[in-house]
Every structure is written in C-alpha cells, then in structure tokens.
Write an enzyme that holds these catalytic residues in place. Structure first.
Site, mmCIF file in Angstrom:
data_model
loop_
_atom_site.group_PDB
_atom_site.id
_atom_site.type_symbol
_atom_site.label_atom_id
_atom_site.label_comp_id
_atom_site.label_asym_id
_atom_site.label_seq_id
_atom_site.Cartn_x
_atom_site.Cartn_y
_atom_site.Cartn_z
ATOM 1 N N ASN A 198 33.584 57.051 49.699
ATOM 2 C CA ASN A 198 33.961 58.164 48.951
ATOM 3 C C ASN A 198 33.502 59.695 49.104
ATOM 4 O O ASN A 198 32.945 60.111 47.967
ATOM 5 C CB ASN A 198 33.636 57.485 47.515
ATOM 6 C CG ASN A 198 34.177 56.225 47.073
ATOM 7 O OD1 ASN A 198 35.255 56.182 47.549
ATOM 8 N ND2 ASN A 198 33.450 55.449 46.078
ATOM 9 N N ASN A 244 49.231 35.302 33.883
ATOM 10 C CA ASN A 244 48.951 34.580 32.649
ATOM 11 C C ASN A 244 49.502 35.054 31.323
ATOM 12 O O ASN A 244 49.323 34.562 30.290
ATOM 13 C CB ASN A 244 47.477 33.917 32.448
ATOM 14 C CG ASN A 244 46.385 35.169 32.339
ATOM 15 O OD1 ASN A 244 46.877 36.428 32.329
ATOM 16 N ND2 ASN A 244 45.224 34.480 32.168
ATOM 17 N N SER A 247 36.855 51.811 46.792
ATOM 18 C CA SER A 247 36.498 50.502 46.398
ATOM 19 C C SER A 247 37.610 49.947 45.885
ATOM 20 O O SER A 247 37.953 48.651 45.798
ATOM 21 C CB SER A 247 35.206 50.368 45.666
ATOM 22 O OG SER A 247 33.965 50.437 46.064
ATOM 23 N N HIS A 307 31.349 45.627 39.281
ATOM 24 C CA HIS A 307 31.973 46.100 40.511
ATOM 25 C C HIS A 307 32.695 45.093 41.260
ATOM 26 O O HIS A 307 33.979 45.188 41.295
ATOM 27 C CB HIS A 307 31.375 46.790 41.303
ATOM 28 C CG HIS A 307 31.818 47.614 42.621
ATOM 29 N ND1 HIS A 307 31.991 46.881 43.885
ATOM 30 C CD2 HIS A 307 32.261 48.875 42.777
ATOM 31 C CE1 HIS A 307 32.481 47.980 44.520
ATOM 32 N NE2 HIS A 307 32.672 49.032 43.953
ATOM 33 N N ASP A 340 30.380 41.405 47.615
ATOM 34 C CA ASP A 340 30.062 42.594 46.561
ATOM 35 C C ASP A 340 28.923 42.305 45.766
ATOM 36 O O ASP A 340 27.967 41.818 46.016
ATOM 37 C CB ASP A 340 31.400 42.648 45.904
ATOM 38 C CG ASP A 340 31.676 44.112 45.496
ATOM 39 O OD1 ASP A 340 31.146 44.563 44.364
ATOM 40 O OD2 ASP A 340 32.594 44.705 45.790
HETATM 41 CA CA LIG Z 1 46.448 38.169 33.566
#
Ligand SMILES: [Ca+2]
Ligand SMILES: [Ca+2]
Ligand SMILES: [Ca+2]
Ligand SMILES: [Ca+2]
Length: 399
Positions: free
Chosen positions: A263, A176, A343, A163, A131
């Site tokens: 797209n 987390n 994407s 992106h 990417d």
């Molecule tokens: Ca997180």
C-alpha cells in the site's frame, strides 16, 4: 542482524456494522409479548401482574413494556381497558445477505463453482490465511479450527485485530443468506496467525506459518498473505532470504500463494513477499459499485471508480488486479467491517485460485496463475496505473 517486521496491509477502518443479539429463549409455558398502554395509563400500574415477567420498559418512543407470559395471560391483558396493544414478540436480523461490491465486480456470483444463490453449499477447498488469526467462531465463516496454528502472540489463532477475519470473509464467507458472501463460499479457512493484534509480526513468525502450511501441503490448496515488509527478490536455492526459500519450497509442494502488492504507492520490487516470482502478486482496483464502466461515486474513501487504487503498489511484479477499496467483509467478534488495501485485493484472488483448484485439483501453482490471468479482463481504466502494464482484472465468471 536485521530486525524487520511485517505489517498487515490495510489503510483504515471506516465503517463497523453490528450483528443483532440473539433473541432470549423463553421457557416452555411462556413466550415474549410487547404491550403498549393507552394514553394516561402509567407504566408501573399494569406491570405488577401475576404471571407477567417484564423484560423492558418503554417510556419515550412508545409507552409500555415487553414481557414473557402465557398465551392465556396475554389474552386477558388484551381485554384490559388500559391496554392499547398486545403483540407477540418477533425476531429481526439483517435483512438479507449482501453481495459485496468486490465479489460482484469479479463476477463470482456468475461462477458455477461458487454457486452463489443464498443456499449454503460450500466449495470443497482448503485455504490458509497467514495473517492476524481468524475469528474462530464467526457465524459467516467455515473455519477449520483443527487446522489452526499460532506463530504469534496470544494463546490461540483467534483474531485480536480483525484483519485476518476480513481477509477470510472475502475468500470464503458462507452463502447462507445473511451477512456477506465470499468468492469461494464455505471454503475451509485454516487460521495461521503470524501477526499480532497490532498487525505486526517478525519474519521468523511468518516463516513459522509458511512452514506449517507446507507441512499440510497435501490438504491446503491456497495460502493468502496480505502482509509485507522490505526486501528484494532472489533465486530459489540461493539462500539469500529465508522467507523466500520457505515460499519456494511451499510452492514446490503444490500450494498456490497469493500476496498483496503493498500500500505504499511504490514499485513492489522492494517489498516481500510481493516481489517473489513464485507468488501471485495482486494490486488494488478502486471500484465502488461492483460494475464496470466507471462513474460511481466514491463511498468509504476518496478515489475514482474503476481506476488503479491511489495507494496500491505497482510494477513488473504485479500479476493481476482485484478490488481493494471499501470492501465489506467479516470482522472479529462475529461482526462486519468495510476497509481498504491491497490486503483486500489479495483475498479476492486467493478465493479465485480456490475456485479453480476445486475444479482443477492437479493444477500447479504456475498453472493456477496462468489460468487466473487468462480469465481476467482489461475492462478497467488504467489511465492512473503508474506503470506501463495494464494488468488483467480478476474475473471468475467461467470458474
Ligand atoms: Ca453469508
Ligand atoms: Ca450457494
Ligand atoms: Ca465500478
Ligand atoms: Ca500496472
């Protein structure tokens, strides 16, 4: 000579959210306090005090200041008749970890392998993100910086666009307790930068990335390609398309490739890598609330809940559908962003493939594709799907 470029597939940047700045570190003797003054007391009159180091003056919402001082000084100030309040400073952060709607819609929070519970356990799997690069020090990602590769412009695989970082968060943002969470939380993300800061790259740069992933096929289980250009399918070994030959060999080496359908609201048959048989091609679902059944109001862009996204490519090359509208994920610079595109659908499936490989390490790419399709549901409204095939909607509750 063809001079085709490939672009990152996303529709629009619609909402940016900022993380709070880290709190300043006080020295050993002093700590932070917030001081408010009584009415009629001028702010400067009580700031010029020995042992008080003022950080901020407040004059509009409240009147007073923040400062560092010792506890003894704070106690003395609190007894001052001009002072209304002396309060120890505190630290704020975003209130809790957000379960993005796409993660919810595919039931990743029910996956026994993902273990989404607010505790950072980390799925033991490696995913290459081919990417724009990845934010190498994003606090909500497990970026494997030793595995970073730059095939594009710039000096590193750091993400100058956002992106690739967004894609990475959907695959594997950390569980987390803050920010967002991905499908396979804590998956090691290999940043493979093949697109520049504008989201474009040449086929030659992309082949550089595929070549790198193939060289590490014994370590990397899954590769995501949320990008596309013009082209057509061909047989592996026919030597008609260099990018296809590269992917054929990489898949043969055991790497599962997941790619965006595109797209253009068109048939994927004229888009590469979407049309290649060896990859898992992903169309986009519009979902606004993480729940089946339809009826949720649109959020960041107009579309209809639980239907085929109005921009998504379609056709016989599509293997599975996943959420791709108004998807919240990580962004460059340690931030977060909500954007839309196939994407954003592809990395949901890449994360699912990573979960499957974590528990089925010897599964071939074609076996991974079959497992993903078999576990999918038909619990979405295909009335606006432009083709006659009601592809399965990704679901990882059993993974
Ligand atoms: Ca997180
Ligand atoms: Ca967990
Ligand atoms: Ca919905
Ligand atoms: Ca379809």
């Amino acid at each position: 000579m063809r001079r085709l470029t490939v672009k990152a597939l996303f529709a629009a940047v619609l909402l940016a959210a900022a993380m709070p700045a880290a709190p300043a570190i006080a020295d050993a003797q002093t700590s932070g306090y917030i001081v408010l003054l009584k009415d009629g007391v001028s702010v400067p009159s009580v700031t010029n005090l020995a042992g008080v180091t003022v950080d901020n003056l407040y004059q509009s919402a409240v009147r007073g200041y923040s400062a560092r001082m010792t506890a003894a000084t704070a106690a003395r100030l609190a007894r001052d008749s001009r002072i209304a309040l002396v309060q120890p400073d505190g630290v704020a952060s975003i209130a809790a970890q957000t379960l993005p709607t796409g993660i919810d819609r595919i039931d990743a929070e029910k996956s026994p392998t993902a273990k989404i519970n607010g505790t950072d356990e980390r799925v033991n799997v490696d995913v290459a993100v081919i990417d724009t690069g990845v934010d190498l020090d994003h606090p909500d990602l497990n970026v494997y910086t030793a595995g970073a590769k730059n095939c594009s412009t710039g000096r590193s695989a750091d993400d100058g666009n956002g992106h690739g970082t967004h894609v990475s968060g959907t695959i594997g943002a950390l569980d987390n307790g803050s920010g967002v969470v991905g499908v396979a939380p804590g998956a090691r993300i290999w940043p493979v930068r093949v697109l520049n800061n504008q989201g474009s790259g040449s086929f030659s740069a992309i082949i550089c990335g595929i070549d790198y992933v193939t060289a590490h096929a014994s370590e990397i289980e899954v590769a995501n390609m949320s990008l596309g250009g013009s082209g057509s399918d061909s047989a592996c070994g026919s030597n008609k398309d260099a990018m296809h030959e590269a992917i054929c060999r990489s898949v043969s080496a055991g790497v599962t490739y997941v790619v965006a359908a595109g797209n253009s609201a068109a048939n994927s048959s004229t888009f590469v890598p979407a049309t290649y048989e060896e990859v898992i091609t992903v169309s986009a679902l519009a979902d606004f609330n993480g729940q089946p059944g339809g009826g949720a109001a649109s959020t960041c862009r107009a579309d209809v809940d639980d239907t085929f996204a109005d921009f998504s490519n379609y056709g016989a090359d599509v293997d599975i559908i996943a959420p791709g509208v108004c998807i919240l994920s990580t962004w460059k610079g340690g931030g977060y962003n909500t954007i839309s595109g196939t994407s954003m659908a592809s990395p949901h499936v890449a994360g699912a493939a990573a979960l499957y490989k974590a528990t089925h390490p010897s599964a071939s790419p074609s076996a991974v594709k079959s497992a993903l399709q078999s576990a999918g549901t038909t619990n979405w409204n295909s009335a606006t799907d432009p083709d006659g095939t009601h592809e399965r909607l990704l679901n990882v509750a059993s993974f």
